[in-house]
Design an enzyme around this catalytic site. Structure first.
Site, PDB file in Angstrom:
ATOM      1  N   HIS A  77       2.672 -17.846  10.539  1.00  0.00           N
ATOM      2  CA  HIS A  77       3.478 -19.071  10.533  1.00  0.00           C
ATOM      3  C   HIS A  77       3.377 -19.802   9.198  1.00  0.00           C
ATOM      4  O   HIS A  77       4.388 -20.266   8.656  1.00  0.00           O
ATOM      5  CB  HIS A  77       3.051 -20.013  11.659  1.00  0.00           C
ATOM      6  CG  HIS A  77       3.160 -19.411  13.020  1.00  0.00           C
ATOM      7  ND1 HIS A  77       2.603 -20.004  14.138  1.00  0.00           N
ATOM      8  CD2 HIS A  77       3.759 -18.267  13.456  1.00  0.00           C
ATOM      9  CE1 HIS A  77       2.847 -19.248  15.196  1.00  0.00           C
ATOM     10  NE2 HIS A  77       3.541 -18.188  14.807  1.00  0.00           N
ATOM     11  N   HIS A 238      11.651 -17.957  17.171  1.00  0.00           N
ATOM     12  CA  HIS A 238      10.249 -17.844  16.774  1.00  0.00           C
ATOM     13  C   HIS A 238       9.924 -16.428  16.312  1.00  0.00           C
ATOM     14  O   HIS A 238       9.106 -16.249  15.403  1.00  0.00           O
ATOM     15  CB  HIS A 238       9.310 -18.241  17.916  1.00  0.00           C
ATOM     16  CG  HIS A 238       7.878 -18.209  17.482  1.00  0.00           C
ATOM     17  ND1 HIS A 238       7.301 -19.232  16.754  1.00  0.00           N
ATOM     18  CD2 HIS A 238       6.924 -17.250  17.610  1.00  0.00           C
ATOM     19  CE1 HIS A 238       6.050 -18.908  16.472  1.00  0.00           C
ATOM     20  NE2 HIS A 238       5.800 -17.710  16.982  1.00  0.00           N
ATOM     21  N   HIS A 265       3.895  -7.575  15.779  1.00  0.00           N
ATOM     22  CA  HIS A 265       3.347  -7.698  14.426  1.00  0.00           C
ATOM     23  C   HIS A 265       3.041  -6.315  13.857  1.00  0.00           C
ATOM     24  O   HIS A 265       3.229  -6.075  12.662  1.00  0.00           O
ATOM     25  CB  HIS A 265       2.075  -8.553  14.441  1.00  0.00           C
ATOM     26  CG  HIS A 265       2.335  -9.999  14.723  1.00  0.00           C
ATOM     27  ND1 HIS A 265       2.996 -10.815  13.835  1.00  0.00           N
ATOM     28  CD2 HIS A 265       2.033 -10.771  15.793  1.00  0.00           C
ATOM     29  CE1 HIS A 265       3.086 -12.034  14.348  1.00  0.00           C
ATOM     30  NE2 HIS A 265       2.515 -12.033  15.533  1.00  0.00           N
TER      31      HIS A 265
END
Length: 280
Positions: A77, A238, A265
């Protein structure tokens, strides 16, 4: 070629999503060509951990970087905020092993960056923007990531959950000269989300110790536990945030259409590794 760094230092303190431990992060201006890098100021000799693909050490429910015994977890983030706002060079000092989750999005980082502004840096750099020469495709079951030759840099994502409140969602975000503004408005505010039926298992596995209804959206069979949402499709936005953060480990974004569906990820980083291999 020009780069940018922060005009002044910014800082935030908060708990990590998985560790539940509070850490303090201070982001300082950095020299042209130095890139984005973490400094573990709590450890002897303050080891430096570069925000680069080669430094990725783990991708279980977050992206972790490491060098030697030093590591920093849940970097995506913060790195997305820096890359999305055009910060090429930054010294990120942290006094623990996990970046604070804050409100679960990149919004607080982005607001701080916007408040101090950027400084333009002239740099002689052999790493120029380049085009993806051929399609790259990586899949795992029905999940995939891809990079497709394109006339612009764009990120597109799809998700599909067997929960009516989420369902199937797609979102696409282009990297343009006005990207800092659009990133701040359209991507950065999107918060991380979790599924109600998975929370107990993850906690028993030693994960999401710092997760709460204040820093993550939670969805169950009857809908969202902690509405309202900031966007109707906040979950997939997101995921774009995560993808931007993970691919920022390349140091720059090649001109390509980055496409992901039900990815993780791990798949994001596999794509970054393939792109890096092509660039070399």
């Amino acid at each position: 070629m020009k780069q940018h760094t922060l005009a002044e230092a910014i800082a935030h303190t908060g708990v990590g999503l998985h560790s539940g431990v509070s850490t303090h992060v201070r982001i300082l201006p950095a020299d042209a060509g130095s890139g984005r890098y973490f400094v573990r100021v709590d450890l002897p000799d303050s080891p430096i951990i570069p925000a680069q693909v080669a430094a990725v050490s783990q991708t279980v429910l977050s992206t972790q970087l490491g060098k030697g015994e030093a590591g920093v977890r849940t970097v995506e983030h913060l790195l997305a905020a820096l890359a999305g706002m055009g910060v090429d060079n930054a010294r990120i000092e942290i006094d623990g092993s996990e970046v604070p989750l804050l409100d679960g999005s990149a919004q607080e980082w982005v607001k701080s960056i916007a408040e101090v502004g950027l400084v333009t840096q002239a740099v002689t750099d052999n790493t120029v923007s380049w085009d993806i020469p051929e399609p790259i495709w990586i899949h795992q079951d029905d999940a995939f990531v891809a990079a497709i030759p394109a006339s612009e840099t764009r990120f597109s994502y799809g998700i599909d959950f067997d929960l009516p409140a989420i369902g199937n969602q797609w979102y696409s975000w282009p990297l343009t000269t006005e990207s800092d503004t659009s990133f701040a408005k359209e991507v950065a505010p999107a918060r991380t989300f979790g599924l109600l039926h998975q929370i107990e298992y993850l906690q028993k596995s030693g994960l999401i110790k710092g997760g709460s209804l204040d820093n993550a959206l939670v969805c169950g069979p009857d809908g969202w536990v902690n509405p309202p949402l900031r966007f109707a499709n906040e979950p997939v936005r997101h995921k774009i945030l995560d993808l931007v953060g993970d691919l920022s480990l390349l140091g720059y974004f090649p001109r390509a259409h980055f496409l992901a569906y039900k990815a993780s990820h791990n798949l994001h980083i596999q794509l970054a590794q393939r792109i890096l291999a092509l660039s070399n």
